[in-house]
Write a protein that holds these residues in place. Sequence first.
Motif, short mmCIF file in Angstrom:
data_model
loop_
_atom_site.label_atom_id
_atom_site.label_comp_id
_atom_site.label_asym_id
_atom_site.label_seq_id
_atom_site.Cartn_x
_atom_site.Cartn_y
_atom_site.Cartn_z
N PHE A 30 0.81 -1.21 0.00
CA PHE A 30 0.00 0.00 0.00
C PHE A 30 0.85 1.27 0.00
O PHE A 30 0.48 2.27 -0.63
CB PHE A 30 -0.98 0.00 1.17
CG PHE A 30 -2.12 -0.97 0.99
CD1 PHE A 30 -2.94 -0.89 -0.11
CD2 PHE A 30 -2.34 -1.96 1.92
CE1 PHE A 30 -3.99 -1.77 -0.29
CE2 PHE A 30 -3.37 -2.86 1.75
CZ PHE A 30 -4.21 -2.77 0.65
N VAL A 31 1.98 1.25 0.69
CA VAL A 31 2.88 2.40 0.68
C VAL A 31 3.44 2.63 -0.72
O VAL A 31 3.47 3.75 -1.23
CB VAL A 31 4.02 2.23 1.71
CG1 VAL A 31 5.13 3.24 1.49
CG2 VAL A 31 3.48 2.35 3.12
N ASN A 34 0.74 4.01 -2.96
CA ASN A 34 0.49 5.41 -2.65
C ASN A 34 1.59 6.31 -3.21
O ASN A 34 1.31 7.39 -3.74
CB ASN A 34 0.36 5.60 -1.14
CG ASN A 34 -0.07 6.99 -0.77
OD1 ASN A 34 -0.83 7.61 -1.49
ND2 ASN A 34 0.42 7.48 0.35
N GLN A 35 2.83 5.88 -3.11
CA GLN A 35 3.93 6.68 -3.65
C GLN A 35 3.84 6.80 -5.16
O GLN A 35 4.10 7.87 -5.72
CB GLN A 35 5.28 6.07 -3.27
CG GLN A 35 5.65 6.27 -1.83
CD GLN A 35 6.99 5.65 -1.51
OE1 GLN A 35 7.50 4.79 -2.23
NE2 GLN A 35 7.58 6.09 -0.41
N LYS A 37 1.08 6.61 -6.91
CA LYS A 37 -0.08 7.44 -7.19
C LYS A 37 0.23 8.93 -6.99
O LYS A 37 -0.30 9.78 -7.69
CB LYS A 37 -1.24 7.01 -6.29
CG LYS A 37 -2.57 7.66 -6.65
CD LYS A 37 -3.68 7.10 -5.80
CE LYS A 37 -3.74 7.92 -4.54
NZ LYS A 37 -4.87 7.61 -3.68
N GLN A 38 1.12 9.24 -6.04
CA GLN A 38 1.46 10.64 -5.78
C GLN A 38 2.18 11.29 -6.95
O GLN A 38 2.10 12.50 -7.13
CB GLN A 38 2.33 10.75 -4.53
CG GLN A 38 1.58 10.62 -3.25
CD GLN A 38 2.50 10.71 -2.04
OE1 GLN A 38 3.69 10.45 -2.12
NE2 GLN A 38 1.92 11.06 -0.90
N ASP A 41 -0.04 13.32 -9.13
CA ASP A 41 -0.68 14.48 -8.52
C ASP A 41 0.14 15.73 -8.81
O ASP A 41 1.29 15.85 -8.38
CB ASP A 41 -0.80 14.26 -7.00
CG ASP A 41 -1.53 15.38 -6.30
OD1 ASP A 41 -2.21 16.18 -6.98
OD2 ASP A 41 -1.44 15.43 -5.05
#
Length: 138
Positions: A30-31, A34-35, A37-38, A41
């Motif tokens: 999950f980490v 998330n990284q 996915k960032q 952004d």
Amino acid sequence: MKERYGMRKEQKQIVMICIFLIIGGILGYFVAANQIKQLSDPAYIAFWTEHNMPVPAPLGYAKGIISFALLFSGMPAGWIFYNELSQKWLTSMAPKILIGIIMFPIYTCIGAVGAIPFVLYKGICLFRKTNRSSAPKT
């Protein structure tokens, strides 16, 4: 009777380390997700470029899973190592608690390095004990 208790203790230690290994692997996934996915952004990228800093590269799935799994499995392995050492060398309760709290990060690092060999060693010992107890007596 004492031999059966030892087997239960070893089994609990192996299971506890494996559970923490799995939890760490899941969290590492999950980490890493998330990284990754960032990076899509624009506000995240703008924050780093605004401060004249390079955008951090994501950890990646394999490295994230492995590193978090080893870190989390190091916690119970380090605690097991600490308990064995404190039972043999420390006598009063106050130094045990103080050293346990202060040295927790060090025991976790030692446990992260030694978790997999510890599980293998305990598994082999457990396997040998079960083979001896189930072998026919002559």
